[in-house]
Motif scaffolding. Structure first.
Motif, short mmCIF file in Angstrom:
data_model
loop_
_atom_site.label_atom_id
_atom_site.label_comp_id
_atom_site.label_asym_id
_atom_site.label_seq_id
_atom_site.Cartn_x
_atom_site.Cartn_y
_atom_site.Cartn_z
N LEU A 1 25.94 44.22 44.61
CA LEU A 1 25.24 45.38 45.14
C LEU A 1 25.28 45.37 46.66
N ALA A 2 24.98 44.22 47.26
CA ALA A 2 24.97 44.12 48.73
C ALA A 2 26.35 44.40 49.30
N ASN A 3 27.40 43.91 48.65
CA ASN A 3 28.76 44.16 49.14
C ASN A 3 29.13 45.63 49.07
N GLY B 1 35.17 43.50 47.29
CA GLY B 1 35.63 42.25 46.70
C GLY B 1 35.32 42.14 45.22
N MET B 2 35.48 43.24 44.49
CA MET B 2 35.19 43.23 43.05
C MET B 2 36.21 44.11 42.33
N THR B 3 36.11 44.13 41.04
CA THR B 3 37.00 44.98 40.24
C THR B 3 36.37 46.36 40.08
N LEU C 1 39.14 51.87 46.13
CA LEU C 1 39.02 51.46 47.52
C LEU C 1 37.70 50.74 47.77
N VAL C 2 36.59 51.29 47.28
CA VAL C 2 35.29 50.65 47.49
C VAL C 2 35.24 49.30 46.78
N ALA C 3 35.79 49.25 45.57
CA ALA C 3 35.81 47.98 44.84
C ALA C 3 36.61 46.93 45.61
#
Length: 111
Positions: free
Chosen positions: A63-65, A42-44, A36-38
């Protein structure tokens, strides 16, 4: 193709590992899954796990995202906020005037 980066200094590597552990703990405290956090960031998931392990190749944007996804993006503004050493160095280079600056005359002052 991924860019090659130099290996971080040992102290930096420890700091990154500690930061990653704190981010992981924040995620777990919120009872949020890595998936969910990924997704929100917007990352894997592998990128999130790399960040949580403190791997130096993870981008600052990633990191900021993640911090934003956890509601911790305000903490990013605290990084290097109080630069005591930089201020001392800057103050050492400041020239102290020996006398007060001259007053500027206004146009048409007759001078």
């Amino acid at each position: 193709m991924a860019r090659a980066t130099t290996a971080p200094f040992p102290r930096v590597a420890r700091s990154l590992a500690e930061l990653g552990a704190r981010i992981r703990l924040a995620r777990l405290r919120r009872r949020l899954s890595a998936a969910l956090v990924a997704e929100r960031a917007g990352m894997t998931r592998p990128t999130l796990h790399a960040l949580e392990r403190g791997e130096p190749g993870v981008s600052l944007g990633a990191l900021a995202n993640v911090l934003h996804s956890l509601g911790l993006d305000g903490d990013l503004g605290l990084v290097a906020r109080d630069d005591e050493l930089g201020r001392r160095l800057q103050d050492d280079e400041l020239e102290v005037p020996t006398r007060a600056p001259r007053k500027r005359r206004a146009p048409g002052d007759g001078g």
